[in-house]
Design a protein around this motif. Structure first.
Motif, PDB file in Angstrom:
ATOM      1  N   UNK A   1       0.742  -1.171  -0.113  1.00 35.38           N
ATOM      2  CA  UNK A   1      -0.063  -0.084  -0.015  1.00 35.38           C
ATOM      3  C   UNK A   1       0.827   1.241   0.063  1.00 35.38           C
ATOM      4  N   UNK A   2       1.965   1.423   1.005  1.00 32.15           N
ATOM      5  CA  UNK A   2       2.714   2.428   0.945  1.00 32.15           C
ATOM      6  C   UNK A   2       3.299   2.681  -0.389  1.00 32.15           C
ATOM      7  N   UNK A   3       3.803   1.643  -1.000  1.00 29.81           N
ATOM      8  CA  UNK A   3       4.847   1.918  -2.156  1.00 29.81           C
ATOM      9  C   UNK A   3       3.757   2.195  -3.459  1.00 29.81           C
ATOM     10  N   UNK A   4       2.859   1.409  -3.456  1.00 27.17           N
ATOM     11  CA  UNK A   4       1.609   1.957  -4.392  1.00 27.17           C
ATOM     12  C   UNK A   4       1.442   3.415  -4.455  1.00 27.17           C
ATOM     13  N   UNK A   5       1.045   3.874  -3.161  1.00 25.15           N
ATOM     14  CA  UNK A   5       0.506   5.048  -2.785  1.00 25.15           C
ATOM     15  C   UNK A   5       1.562   6.065  -3.276  1.00 25.15           C
TER      16      UNK A   5
ATOM     17  N   UNK B   1      -3.202   0.342 -10.002  1.00 23.77           N
ATOM     18  CA  UNK B   1      -2.532  -0.672  -8.845  1.00 23.77           C
ATOM     19  C   UNK B   1      -2.836  -0.216  -7.566  1.00 23.77           C
ATOM     20  N   UNK B   2      -2.953   1.160  -7.156  1.00 25.14           N
ATOM     21  CA  UNK B   2      -3.263   1.393  -5.720  1.00 25.14           C
ATOM     22  C   UNK B   2      -4.691   0.900  -5.367  1.00 25.14           C
ATOM     23  N   UNK B   3      -5.623   1.145  -6.452  1.00 21.91           N
ATOM     24  CA  UNK B   3      -6.843   0.653  -6.004  1.00 21.91           C
ATOM     25  C   UNK B   3      -6.939  -0.812  -5.703  1.00 21.91           C
ATOM     26  N   UNK B   4      -6.203  -1.517  -6.617  1.00 22.02           N
ATOM     27  CA  UNK B   4      -6.223  -3.094  -6.345  1.00 22.02           C
ATOM     28  C   UNK B   4      -5.547  -3.479  -5.063  1.00 22.02           C
ATOM     29  N   UNK B   5      -4.416  -2.467  -4.581  1.00 23.01           N
ATOM     30  CA  UNK B   5      -3.829  -2.809  -3.320  1.00 23.01           C
ATOM     31  C   UNK B   5      -4.803  -2.812  -2.246  1.00 23.01           C
ATOM     32  N   UNK B   6      -5.622  -1.594  -2.331  1.00 19.88           N
ATOM     33  CA  UNK B   6      -6.577  -1.446  -1.369  1.00 19.88           C
ATOM     34  C   UNK B   6      -7.566  -2.543  -1.130  1.00 19.88           C
ATOM     35  N   UNK B   7      -8.073  -2.845  -2.418  1.00 17.37           N
ATOM     36  CA  UNK B   7      -9.055  -4.200  -2.452  1.00 17.37           C
ATOM     37  C   UNK B   7      -8.420  -5.473  -1.790  1.00 17.37           C
ATOM     38  N   UNK B   8      -7.234  -5.489  -2.130  1.00 19.30           N
ATOM     39  CA  UNK B   8      -6.291  -6.859  -1.342  1.00 19.30           C
ATOM     40  C   UNK B   8      -6.286  -6.703  -0.174  1.00 19.30           C
ATOM     41  N   UNK B   9      -6.013  -5.490   0.456  1.00 15.96           N
ATOM     42  CA  UNK B   9      -6.050  -5.407   1.801  1.00 15.96           C
ATOM     43  C   UNK B   9      -7.816  -5.597   2.508  1.00 15.96           C
ATOM     44  N   UNK B  10      -8.445  -5.187   1.616  1.00 20.03           N
ATOM     45  CA  UNK B  10      -9.905  -5.408   2.276  1.00 20.03           C
ATOM     46  C   UNK B  10     -10.244  -6.907   2.148  1.00 20.03           C
ATOM     47  N   UNK B  11      -9.787  -7.586   1.288  1.00 19.21           N
ATOM     48  CA  UNK B  11      -9.877  -9.161   0.943  1.00 19.21           C
ATOM     49  C   UNK B  11      -9.125  -9.814   2.224  1.00 19.21           C
ATOM     50  N   UNK B  12      -8.310  -9.240   2.872  1.00 14.39           N
ATOM     51  CA  UNK B  12      -7.436  -9.874   3.829  1.00 14.39           C
ATOM     52  C   UNK B  12      -8.565 -10.072   5.092  1.00 14.39           C
ATOM     53  N   UNK B  13      -8.669 -11.293   5.786  1.00 12.43           N
ATOM     54  CA  UNK B  13      -9.468 -11.405   6.891  1.00 12.43           C
ATOM     55  C   UNK B  13      -9.366 -10.644   8.042  1.00 12.43           C
TER      56      UNK B  13
ATOM     57  N   UNK C   1       0.461   6.272 -17.210  1.00  8.16           N
ATOM     58  CA  UNK C   1       1.254   5.462 -16.281  1.00  8.16           C
ATOM     59  C   UNK C   1       0.648   5.987 -15.032  1.00  8.16           C
ATOM     60  N   UNK C   2       0.162   7.173 -14.787  1.00  5.43           N
ATOM     61  CA  UNK C   2      -0.418   7.681 -13.637  1.00  5.43           C
ATOM     62  C   UNK C   2      -1.675   6.949 -13.437  1.00  5.43           C
ATOM     63  N   UNK C   3      -2.597   6.613 -14.709  1.00  6.77           N
ATOM     64  CA  UNK C   3      -3.797   5.854 -14.696  1.00  6.77           C
ATOM     65  C   UNK C   3      -3.638   4.459 -14.062  1.00  6.77           C
ATOM     66  N   UNK C   4      -2.533   3.804 -14.627  1.00  7.91           N
ATOM     67  CA  UNK C   4      -2.176   2.415 -14.237  1.00  7.91           C
ATOM     68  C   UNK C   4      -1.683   2.415 -12.860  1.00  7.91           C
ATOM     69  N   UNK C   5      -0.760   3.418 -12.458  1.00  9.58           N
ATOM     70  CA  UNK C   5      -0.579   3.513 -11.140  1.00  9.58           C
ATOM     71  C   UNK C   5      -1.706   3.546 -10.175  1.00  9.58           C
ATOM     72  N   UNK C   6      -2.677   4.409 -10.506  1.00 11.33           N
ATOM     73  CA  UNK C   6      -3.926   4.641  -9.702  1.00 11.33           C
ATOM     74  C   UNK C   6      -4.757   3.386  -9.600  1.00 11.33           C
TER      75      UNK C   6
END
Length: 167
Positions: free
Chosen positions: A13-17, A151-163, A144-149
């Protein structure tokens, strides 16, 4: 393996952000400001920024993001968190190709070509060089900003998917 997942997810999350924020700042302020400056000044400023960005503070976010995300995906998969693994993995691949490789293939060669321009130039020459550089550079930066954004969104979704831990 599970003990590694929370710190890796937070590092992802930190690196993606960080990398999204870096590219986003160029979109919404830096390049617009340079476009308003005298073209000789804009060229010199961009040359200086491009030379200074190669540093140990920038490198982890730029180079490390896809690999930390992919490692996080692997650990999440091994911990049987397949939805989170998918989010982290897809995010890592999107940034790898849409951020890191795109930058190396397009923006860096443009920056290197600008780096050899010697200023001061005549106002007309400087305006032509800056116009030829800035407009396409900004298009690719927005991509590249769109792709990076994403990536950040998917990282956040990954965090939400953790138990979640029970309270």
């Amino acid at each position: 393996m599970r003990i590694l997942l929370p710190p890796l997810a937070l590092m992802s999350l930190l690196l993606s952000g960080a990398i999204f924020g870096f590219f986003y700042a160029w979109v919404c302020s830096t390049m617009w400001g340079l476009d308003q400056a005298d073209p000789n000044v804009a060229i010199e400023a961009m040359q200086a920024m491009n030379a200074s960005v190669r540093n140990g503070v920038f490198a982890p976010a730029f180079f490390g993001t896809p690999f930390v995300l992919l490692l996080t995906a692997f650990v999440a998969y091994r911990a049987q968190r397949t939805h989170a693994a998918l989010c982290f993995g897809v995010g890592g691949l999107i940034y790898l190709f849409g951020g890191l490789i795109l930058t190396m293939a397009v923006n860096v060669p443009m920056n290197e070509a600008l780096a050899v321009v010697e200023t001061p130039l005549s106002p007309e020459q400087a305006q032509q060089i800056w116009s030829d550089y800035s407009a396409p550079w900004q298009v690719w930066n927005q991509i590249r900003t769109g792709f990076s954004g994403l990536t950040l969104l998917l990282t956040g979704l990954g965090l939400f998917a953790l138990p979640q831990r029970a309270a």
